[in-house]
Write an enzyme that holds these catalytic residues in place. Structure first.
Site, PDB file in Angstrom:
ATOM      1  N   ASN A   1       7.412 -12.725  40.062  1.00  0.00           N
ATOM      2  CA  ASN A   1       7.753 -11.412  40.611  1.00  0.00           C
ATOM      3  C   ASN A   1       8.679 -10.621  39.682  1.00  0.00           C
ATOM      4  OD1 ASN A   1       9.396 -13.670  41.532  1.00  0.00           O
ATOM      5  ND2 ASN A   1      10.653 -12.140  42.558  1.00  0.00           N
TER       6      ASN A   1
ATOM      7  N   HIS B   1      12.228 -17.825  50.163  1.00  0.00           N
ATOM      8  CA  HIS B   1      10.822 -17.452  49.974  1.00  0.00           C
ATOM      9  C   HIS B   1       9.857 -18.174  50.909  1.00  0.00           C
ATOM     10  CE1 HIS B   1      12.266 -15.215  46.609  1.00  0.00           C
ATOM     11  NE2 HIS B   1      12.652 -16.290  45.963  1.00  0.00           N
TER      12      HIS B   1
ATOM     13  N   HIS C   1       9.478 -19.857  41.605  1.00  0.00           N
ATOM     14  CA  HIS C   1       9.944 -18.916  42.627  1.00  0.00           C
ATOM     15  C   HIS C   1      11.157 -19.420  43.412  1.00  0.00           C
ATOM     16  CE1 HIS C   1       9.524 -15.113  44.463  1.00  0.00           C
ATOM     17  NE2 HIS C   1       8.874 -15.449  45.547  1.00  0.00           N
TER      18      HIS C   1
ATOM     19  N   HIS D   1       3.067 -18.917  40.807  1.00  0.00           N
ATOM     20  CA  HIS D   1       4.510 -18.652  40.930  1.00  0.00           C
ATOM     21  C   HIS D   1       5.040 -18.966  42.341  1.00  0.00           C
ATOM     22  CE1 HIS D   1       8.418 -17.257  39.848  1.00  0.00           C
ATOM     23  NE2 HIS D   1       8.426 -16.361  40.802  1.00  0.00           N
TER      24      HIS D   1
ATOM     25  N   ASP E   1       8.496 -16.012  36.048  1.00  0.00           N
ATOM     26  CA  ASP E   1       9.888 -15.560  35.967  1.00  0.00           C
ATOM     27  C   ASP E   1      10.533 -16.017  34.668  1.00  0.00           C
ATOM     28  OD1 ASP E   1       9.624 -14.197  38.279  1.00  0.00           O
ATOM     29  OD2 ASP E   1      11.069 -15.366  39.439  1.00  0.00           O
TER      30      ASP E   1
ATOM     31  N   HIS F   1      14.357 -21.551  43.710  1.00  0.00           N
ATOM     32  CA  HIS F   1      15.242 -22.078  42.661  1.00  0.00           C
ATOM     33  C   HIS F   1      15.805 -23.443  43.038  1.00  0.00           C
ATOM     34  CE1 HIS F   1      15.811 -17.597  41.532  1.00  0.00           C
ATOM     35  NE2 HIS F   1      14.620 -18.055  41.250  1.00  0.00           N
TER      36      HIS F   1
END
Ligand SMILES: *[C@@H]1O[C@H](CO)[C@@H](O)[C@H](O)[C@H]1NC(C)=O
Length: 551
Positions: free
Chosen positions: A311, A409, A436, A399, A278, A438
């Site tokens: 992603n 997630h 992934h 990730h 990302d 945060h």
């Protein structure tokens, strides 16, 4: 008798007449038919000619004219939209700028709206709602079109460095001149450039050139495309110690800018940056890849930035943009074809640092990873080639985290964990970094959902500063909660300093603070150097230093 003969003759004569008539009729019919055919063919040919003249030719020229007009308008439009995105005037009038600005915004909103809608439909309505994000920081290129921008570097083997940059001028040369004193270039290397189109967007020339062989721990000065500013890089050391910065989910907000300033200044120096996915959060709107490249340039042009995909790099739109990772692969080319085990895909690769004392495996959460897949076979091959008598520390990046107690997630990395965890465990991987989510979270050493002193330590460091904001909610009663040793939803970055063959220290630097202060610190004992006691107490326990005899 006579009468009879005459009658017979008359009748035979009649028959002859009938046959003749029949023959004439048949010939007439056939001729008429042939004639009709000829006429029909003629008419058809005429119609075809008429169609070509009246329909096809005008349609073709119409398409050609439209195409020419489109490319002329599109180039100007794309430029205008980028200027508007940067908040700059492109029409010179307030009204014109407002119209272009509105176009740029509605275009972005439309695309993001579609993706969000698709995402929501796919995920259901329980998507975690993050707190409001901080404003974007959009970095412009205020220099001539032939001048390099978005310069970043990456290791290609231990002796070479790939220099990547973009020019708006498609004819700018893909040359890097370099040397160890400023302004004095003793060597040069020529690479090549690529461009890509993404819907209405057309990229500048994306150049890649590999320089070297270079000396270790050495400062080089270099210039790209024989134009513009000089840049300075330092090569990683040939032996330990070595220091990595690890930061995921970076984006380009005020938080990103603060993280970058902590990495570049306050946090101290480092050798190599590792990014577990990302990057730009362009999210289909391609000019954001350019602004991101400019934002990270001061750091990414000075130290190698080794990245893997998240992603947000996928950027696939069914039917319109069917190829995933178009921008990512063109702009962030990694050394997948170099090193001891080339992977054949920019989405996963490995590399050595510090003379092979550290081996880093970059995995692809969004490439096939199941047993039997190309990535799985490559990982097995790569890890089999690692000699832990020489490789003190083995790191892996991915990730989507395999262990995560945050609400965001949940379970997304689970299938990949099941497919690959045993490979990493058997190779005694020391640390697995993920992004992934945060937030920051550090686990103990784990194998298969249990604390295991021979398993990797798992660290989620997806808190670089992206526009989506933080993932604030950790689940209290999560089944992995007892394995989680530190968790906090704050932006920041991490550093792994590998001191020698046995010891490394990991620190997490939070961003809330004006200065980069250490909020979490843990000592690691290499899994290659005998059995560690426990994660945190390992350094205190002292190192035997004998290499593991079996993997
Ligand atoms: C490695 O560094 C640690 C921390 O400074 C130290 O305690 C240890 O003795 C060192 N080990 C070796 C083999 O030099």
């Amino acid at each position: 008798m006579m009468m009879a003969t005459a009658a017979m003759a008359a009748s035979s004569c009649d028959r002859g007449d009938t046959r003749k008539k029949l023959q004439i009729t048949v010939v007439f019919l056939v001729r008429t038919l042939l004639l009709a055919c000829i006429i029909a063919r003629g008419v058809l040919a005429l119609i075809r000619v008429a169609f070509r003249v009246a329909v096809v030719a005008p349609a073709r020229s119409l398409v050609a004219v439209a195409g020419a007009a489109f490319s002329a308008v599109n180039a100007r439009c794309a430029w205008c939209l980028e200027q508007a995105a940067l908040g700059r005037s492109c029409t010179g009038t307030v009204l014109g700028d407002a119209v272009v600005g509105a176009m740029a915004s509605s275009w972005r909103l439309l695309l993001q709206g579609i993706t969000s809608l698709v995402f929501l439909c796919a995920r259901g309505a329980d998507e975690y709602v993050r707190p409001p994000p901080s404003p974007l920081v959009l970095t412009a290129h205020g220099k001539p079109a032939s001048h390099p921008q978005q310069v970043h570097i990456s290791m290609v083997g231990e002796k070479n460095m790939r220099i990547s940059w973009v020019t708006d001028d498609l004819n700018a040369p893909s040359v890097v001149e370099y040397g160890t004193s400023p302004g004095k270039y003793t060597a040069s290397a020529t690479g090549d450039h690529t461009t890509y189109r993404y819907f209405l967007y057309k990229s500048g020339a994306i150049h890649h050139a590999t320089i070297g062989p270079l000396e270790a721990s050495t400062t080089y000065h270099y210039r790209c495309g024989k134009a513009g500013d000089e840049f300075t890089l330092r090569t990683p050391p040939a032996r330990l110690p070595v220091e990595f910065v690890v930061v995921g989910d970076l984006g380009q907000t005020k938080w990103t800018a603060s993280t970058l300033s902590h990495i570049g200044g306050g946090g101290g120096d480092y050798d190599v940056l590792l990014l577990p996915g990302d990057l730009s959060y362009a999210d289909l709107y391609q000019p954001r890849w350019d602004t991101y490249g400019r934002l990270v340039e001061p750091l990414a042009s000075a130290r190698p930035w080794m990245v893997t995909q998240g992603n947000h790099e996928v950027e696939k739109i069914p039917l319109v943009e069917p190829h995933a990772f178009k921008a990512y692969n063109a702009r962030w080319r990694m050394p997948f074809d170099a090193g001891a085990s080339p992977s054949g895909s920019n989405l996963y690769y490995s590399f050595d640092v510090a003379g092979g004392a550290v081996h880093v495996v970059m995995l692809g959460s969004y490439a096939g990873y199941a047993a039997g897949s190309a990535q799985h076979r490559w990982l097995r091959r790569d890890l089999a080639g690692v000699d832990r008598a020489k490789t003190a520390f083995l790191l892996a990046l991915v990730h989507a985290p395999w262990y995560n107690t945050n609400e965001a997630h949940q379970g997304e990395g689970e299938r990949m964990r099941r497919a690959m965890e045993s490979l990493l465990y058997e190779a005694r991987v020391d640390v697995v970094f993920a992004g992934h989510v945060h937030a920051y979270e550090r686990f103990t050493r784990i194998y298969d959902n249990e604390a295991d002193s021979r398993g990797p330590m798992y660290i989620t460091i997806g808190d670089g500063g992206n526009r989506e904001g933080l993932a604030l909610k950790f689940i209290k009663g999560h089944k992995s909660a007892h394995l989680s040793e530190f968790r906090e939803a704050s932006f920041g970055h991490g550093r792994l300093r590998i001191l020698n063959e046995t010891s490394a220290v990991w620190t997490w630097h939070r961003n809330d603070d004006q200065f980069a202060t250490v909020r979490d610190e843990v000592w690691l004992h290499s899994l290659a150097a005998g059995e560690p006691a426990a994660t945190v107490a390992s350094a205190a326990g002292g190192g035997g230093g004998h290499p593991a005899d079996e993997l």
